[in-house]
Design a protein around this motif. Sequence first.
Motif, PDB file in Angstrom:
ATOM      1  N   ASP A  85      61.600  19.362  46.916  1.00  0.00           N
ATOM      2  CA  ASP A  85      61.281  19.553  48.705  1.00  0.00           C
ATOM      3  C   ASP A  85      61.051  20.937  49.237  1.00  0.00           C
ATOM      4  O   ASP A  85      60.119  21.339  50.095  1.00  0.00           O
ATOM      5  CB  ASP A  85      62.908  19.231  49.281  1.00  0.00           C
ATOM      6  CG  ASP A  85      62.256  18.963  50.727  1.00  0.00           C
ATOM      7  OD1 ASP A  85      61.346  18.138  51.062  1.00  0.00           O
ATOM      8  OD2 ASP A  85      63.158  19.485  51.820  1.00  0.00           O
ATOM      9  N   ASP A 134      51.360   2.664  50.396  1.00  0.00           N
ATOM     10  CA  ASP A 134      52.779   2.133  50.026  1.00  0.00           C
ATOM     11  C   ASP A 134      52.426   0.882  48.918  1.00  0.00           C
ATOM     12  O   ASP A 134      51.219   0.600  48.858  1.00  0.00           O
ATOM     13  CB  ASP A 134      53.882   1.563  51.046  1.00  0.00           C
ATOM     14  CG  ASP A 134      53.447   0.618  51.843  1.00  0.00           C
ATOM     15  OD1 ASP A 134      52.303  -0.005  51.568  1.00  0.00           O
ATOM     16  OD2 ASP A 134      54.123   0.068  52.542  1.00  0.00           O
ATOM     17  N   GLN A 261      57.980   5.335  45.869  1.00  0.00           N
ATOM     18  CA  GLN A 261      59.061   6.143  46.687  1.00  0.00           C
ATOM     19  C   GLN A 261      60.306   6.765  45.861  1.00  0.00           C
ATOM     20  O   GLN A 261      60.637   7.809  46.129  1.00  0.00           O
ATOM     21  CB  GLN A 261      59.702   5.089  47.817  1.00  0.00           C
ATOM     22  CG  GLN A 261      60.836   5.719  48.605  1.00  0.00           C
ATOM     23  CD  GLN A 261      62.221   5.247  47.934  1.00  0.00           C
ATOM     24  OE1 GLN A 261      62.439   4.274  47.192  1.00  0.00           O
ATOM     25  NE2 GLN A 261      63.092   6.074  48.134  1.00  0.00           N
ATOM     26  N   ASN A 265      60.677  11.178  46.784  1.00  0.00           N
ATOM     27  CA  ASN A 265      60.479  10.722  48.067  1.00  0.00           C
ATOM     28  C   ASN A 265      61.834  10.200  48.597  1.00  0.00           C
ATOM     29  O   ASN A 265      62.500   9.219  48.118  1.00  0.00           O
ATOM     30  CB  ASN A 265      59.234   9.846  48.166  1.00  0.00           C
ATOM     31  CG  ASN A 265      57.973  10.663  48.064  1.00  0.00           C
ATOM     32  OD1 ASN A 265      57.562  11.306  49.211  1.00  0.00           O
ATOM     33  ND2 ASN A 265      57.296  10.266  47.184  1.00  0.00           N
ATOM     34  N   SER A 268      63.809   7.653  54.396  1.00  0.00           N
ATOM     35  CA  SER A 268      63.001   7.795  55.692  1.00  0.00           C
ATOM     36  C   SER A 268      62.761   6.331  56.393  1.00  0.00           C
ATOM     37  O   SER A 268      61.770   5.992  57.000  1.00  0.00           O
ATOM     38  CB  SER A 268      61.598   8.494  55.468  1.00  0.00           C
ATOM     39  OG  SER A 268      61.753   9.740  55.264  1.00  0.00           O
ATOM     40  N   TYR A 273      55.811   6.419  52.413  1.00  0.00           N
ATOM     41  CA  TYR A 273      56.006   6.095  50.810  1.00  0.00           C
ATOM     42  C   TYR A 273      54.750   6.418  50.348  1.00  0.00           C
ATOM     43  O   TYR A 273      53.665   6.999  50.768  1.00  0.00           O
ATOM     44  CB  TYR A 273      56.415   4.648  50.597  1.00  0.00           C
ATOM     45  CG  TYR A 273      57.889   4.445  51.044  1.00  0.00           C
ATOM     46  CD1 TYR A 273      58.688   5.325  51.705  1.00  0.00           C
ATOM     47  CD2 TYR A 273      58.272   3.303  51.174  1.00  0.00           C
ATOM     48  CE1 TYR A 273      60.010   5.193  51.778  1.00  0.00           C
ATOM     49  CE2 TYR A 273      59.878   2.746  51.452  1.00  0.00           C
ATOM     50  CZ  TYR A 273      60.409   3.929  51.808  1.00  0.00           C
ATOM     51  OH  TYR A 273      61.784   3.548  52.196  1.00  0.00           O
ATOM     52  N   VAL A 274      54.829   6.063  49.005  1.00  0.00           N
ATOM     53  CA  VAL A 274      53.468   6.320  48.071  1.00  0.00           C
ATOM     54  C   VAL A 274      53.006   5.111  47.300  1.00  0.00           C
ATOM     55  O   VAL A 274      54.003   4.959  46.579  1.00  0.00           O
ATOM     56  CB  VAL A 274      53.484   7.664  47.335  1.00  0.00           C
ATOM     57  CG1 VAL A 274      54.633   7.424  46.621  1.00  0.00           C
ATOM     58  CG2 VAL A 274      52.426   7.851  46.517  1.00  0.00           C
ATOM     59  N   SER A 328      48.177   9.090  50.316  1.00  0.00           N
ATOM     60  CA  SER A 328      49.682   9.634  50.773  1.00  0.00           C
ATOM     61  C   SER A 328      49.754  10.964  49.946  1.00  0.00           C
ATOM     62  O   SER A 328      50.930  11.284  49.192  1.00  0.00           O
ATOM     63  CB  SER A 328      50.646   8.561  50.423  1.00  0.00           C
ATOM     64  OG  SER A 328      50.841   7.692  51.076  1.00  0.00           O
ATOM     65  N   CYS A 331      53.183  12.768  49.560  1.00  0.00           N
ATOM     66  CA  CYS A 331      54.181  12.160  48.898  1.00  0.00           C
ATOM     67  C   CYS A 331      53.637  11.820  47.265  1.00  0.00           C
ATOM     68  O   CYS A 331      54.594  11.752  46.511  1.00  0.00           O
ATOM     69  CB  CYS A 331      54.310  10.664  49.370  1.00  0.00           C
ATOM     70  SG  CYS A 331      54.579  10.522  51.271  1.00  0.00           S
ATOM     71  N   ALA A 334      54.918  15.090  45.952  1.00  0.00           N
ATOM     72  CA  ALA A 334      56.458  14.908  45.656  1.00  0.00           C
ATOM     73  C   ALA A 334      56.720  14.354  44.407  1.00  0.00           C
ATOM     74  O   ALA A 334      57.613  14.509  43.502  1.00  0.00           O
ATOM     75  CB  ALA A 334      57.326  14.423  46.781  1.00  0.00           C
ATOM     76  N   PHE A 335      55.915  13.192  44.052  1.00  0.00           N
ATOM     77  CA  PHE A 335      56.158  12.292  43.046  1.00  0.00           C
ATOM     78  C   PHE A 335      55.727  13.272  41.844  1.00  0.00           C
ATOM     79  O   PHE A 335      56.713  13.066  40.899  1.00  0.00           O
ATOM     80  CB  PHE A 335      55.150  10.945  43.051  1.00  0.00           C
ATOM     81  CG  PHE A 335      55.164  10.099  42.081  1.00  0.00           C
ATOM     82  CD1 PHE A 335      55.825   8.866  42.404  1.00  0.00           C
ATOM     83  CD2 PHE A 335      54.625  10.429  40.959  1.00  0.00           C
ATOM     84  CE1 PHE A 335      56.024   8.255  41.102  1.00  0.00           C
ATOM     85  CE2 PHE A 335      54.641   9.510  39.938  1.00  0.00           C
ATOM     86  CZ  PHE A 335      55.337   8.275  39.995  1.00  0.00           C
TER      87      PHE A 335
ATOM     88  N   GLN B 358      56.033   4.690  59.323  1.00  0.00           N
ATOM     89  CA  GLN B 358      56.085   6.098  59.038  1.00  0.00           C
ATOM     90  C   GLN B 358      57.275   6.819  59.775  1.00  0.00           C
ATOM     91  O   GLN B 358      57.107   7.393  60.490  1.00  0.00           O
ATOM     92  CB  GLN B 358      55.006   6.848  58.961  1.00  0.00           C
ATOM     93  CG  GLN B 358      53.665   6.012  58.374  1.00  0.00           C
ATOM     94  CD  GLN B 358      53.539   5.911  56.994  1.00  0.00           C
ATOM     95  OE1 GLN B 358      54.573   5.766  56.476  1.00  0.00           O
ATOM     96  NE2 GLN B 358      52.714   6.627  56.407  1.00  0.00           N
TER      97      GLN B 358
END
Lengths: 447, 526
Positions: A85, A134, A261, A265, A268, A273-274, A328, A331, A334-335, B358
Amino acid sequence: MRYLPHSDVDRQAMLASIGVGSIDDLFADIPKDLRVHGLDLPKAAGEMSVERTLGRLSARNVSASSVPFFVGAGAYKHHVPATVDHLIQRSEFLTSYTPYQPEITQGTLQVLFEFQTQIAHLTGMEVANASMYDGSTATVEAVLMAHRLTKRKKAVLSGGLHPHYRAVVESLSPMAGDTVLSLPADPGATEDILASIDADTSCVVVQSPSVFGHLIDLAPIAAKAHEVGALLIAVFTEVVSLGLIEPPGAQGADIVVGEGQSIGNALSFGGPYVGLFATRQKFVRQMPGRLCGETVDAEGRRGFVLTLSTREQHIRRDKATSNICTNSGLCALAFTIHMTLLGQTGLARLARVNHANAVKLAESLSALPGVSLLNDSFFNEFTIRLPGNAADIVEKLVDKGVLAGVPVSRLEPGKAELADLLIVASTEVNTDDDRAAFVAALSEVLA
Amino acid sequence: MSMNSQGRPTVAATAATSDLPDTFTGNRALQIEEALLFEVGRHDVTGVDLDEPADFKPRLGKLARQQPIDLPGLSEPETMRHYVRLSQKNYSIDSGLYPLGSCTMKHNPRLNEKMARLPGIGDVHPLQPLSTVGGAVELMAELGRWLLEMTGMTSVALSPKAGAHGELCGMMAIKAAIAAKGETRNIVLVPESAHGTNPATAALIGFKVVTVPARPDGTVAPEAVKALLSPDVAAIMLTNPNTCGLFERDVVEIAAAIHAAGAYFYCDGANFNAIVGKAKVGDLGVDAMHINLHKTFSTPHGGGGPGAGPVVLSERLAAFAPLPFVRAGEDGPVLVESEEALLPGETPFGRMTAFHGQMGMFVRALSYMLSHGSDGVQQASEDAVLNANYVRAGLRDLMSQPSGDRTCMHEVLFDDTFLEGTGVSTLDFAKAMIDEGYHPMTMYFPLVVHGAMLIEPTESESKASLDLFIATLRDLVMRAKAGELERFQQAPRYAPRRRLDETRAARSPKLKWEKPEPWVEAAAAE
């Protein structure tokens, strides 16, 4: 207003430079009778006030970290290292746009190249794109791609496919002129996908682990699909499972899509998401979405660019492979960071911890009187049959401070025969105490 | 140059064509070359501490993984350094003006990030019992209230995950509405200046796309639309304000003609940020419009996404909003997730995505809206339009405008006729801006304008920032006209990379890292 830099003196000076008398003169193209004079909304609020308002809304929800938590069915509560993060909030990542100017967006581009490589390795496929919205929208994109490749129009959806994924495919594909054959949801895992594959079939869509948690052997399905010239689309909603189970690519899948996700991630409440999307090299020009490729710069140094854009709508307009024009990115970042921290060693261990926790929980729950486990094999999620309405029991468990899982009736409403089923997920965040609390609470509720 | 795991170069450094002295590492002080993860990571390293589970009996059947994944890991400090260095190769709105027209790169308030990470927002599962997510549902309802008041529309579909996904949602609602009337209309009219997503979206769900020609200024004439109308026309997809930065003055007449023909009016809302608090699209006759929350209400786009594309619908389409949606109930808003929960008259066309949309973007957008308030959102639109016109005024004597020198909305469009005879291409001009520390404007879009340069400064820029930007562009134009061709053709000189060979990338696509052949590694270790 703290976000707006101009003073009124600035504004007057700028209007004078432009050569107009008032700001309204700049809106002269909007017909006068259509001009709005005031909105029925609150006035500007300071930072403290906004924090209070949203803090009040936040406090009305039960957060996953505050209770023993076993809710899954497409999104999973995992621990995300603090480093992830921190890094995604670096200005240069967070507030950068699509890398249209590669010379000054090499950071984003190299990340996407690393992401594509990671996804290809994870899924056992040859190429991956730079992410989709997603897992569910990636699934419908895969179906449309299969139609383009096979020039056939019939998709067969397994009954173990997440019902919401199925609904997304059923909403869009028929509008594109396709036929969708959805097999009935079957928590007993006896559905016969093979019998539904015929010469008109463009693709078979199979989720493993299925929405009920069953691990599905994809190889015989791939073989039957290939026999008639159809493609196997393998779907997963829990990417951590790939740390421990055979990748879909090794089982004969032609397109692999899933939800990312779980790695990096937050939950939320469903997004952002991804979506993960991988396929074979020979299909690359029919892929939807963005692709990052390696090249060299004018000095011969390695660099990265967005590539194969002739598939995309800004070039191809109504002939594009897809209308998707974003990915994404954050995201996916982050992944990638979380996956880099894990490495194959860490991912395999994370997967073993998930599996071990789920096995222990399944054993404890199914030992309760009247509770039975439906799965022979599973990863971190399984389905139990309860002696009563699962949704009612889940509500009673909420009162005891346990969020117990997803009643199948939430996903498949109106089907009385499924009303006593509960999908339970367990990850590395669940402690021995969490499991004990769940078992004790359920035992009390059923008593 | 790339390095192997011992830090030795794996390929010879190529001769630099710049006049800067070469360094051993390829690094240039703060501009550090960063190898790929796969070149520096190791397969036995992990940066996450987890204990091996105690003895248990696996239940994977025969599907246990046979081969390792082949993914290297990095320790935590290595990970931090890898991604910090990569981040430093990116331009961002926090580092400077990002004038991408039609993309709207404005300030991303960090308060919004903080709000998205509240435990009751970021750490809530979409399938938790509804009794445990009352705040989340109320947040969605509140966001919907703001969007409907700002647009004057009837209902809103929150679930689309990006602008193009919102387009798809709106057009699917239109297709469903047409089917519900028992009609078969298969043509969608799309102006030639439209975003490429518009024709792609229409085609994706089986419509035939017919292009509407634009006037010389890029706007659409009602006569051009009327000439194409027939009982087969399902809808028009019109961007307003349009991609040339102009408000479609005849929008009401166009909408009336469309409705008279029994068709629907889809508005591409990419440029909604120009008119918030100034005009309501419901008053213009729009039936569906997506709103890019990330553009108009500033949620970070993070190198390409995520976005969020809620769609507002007119009364004619309200009943078709996809599942799930939020409805007003007696005890507060209700989240409707399934057909079983529908009331008479609610006829959703289906579902766009697995969950509710989202939420992470909803909370950022609402935080932005609450911060601005009704007065602030209007001021933001005014300042965005003011800034674009200020840039126009500062450049109009040097740069050419395809629509002539007329007032624009939140973005100003130039073309490349001012470069005629200089030998400098539009692309060269953009790359020269990079050396001056700016992200270039949107290039070659809209397609209807030759050598288009679309500048959107947004309301985030101060007068001083715009003055320097204008002065920089004026300097570049004069240098181009003075014949300093090499300056442009060699640009960028000071970016992390010089111009990249895009043809090579497309001709032989290399989309993932491949382990070098053993002899390459052996040679490098010499």
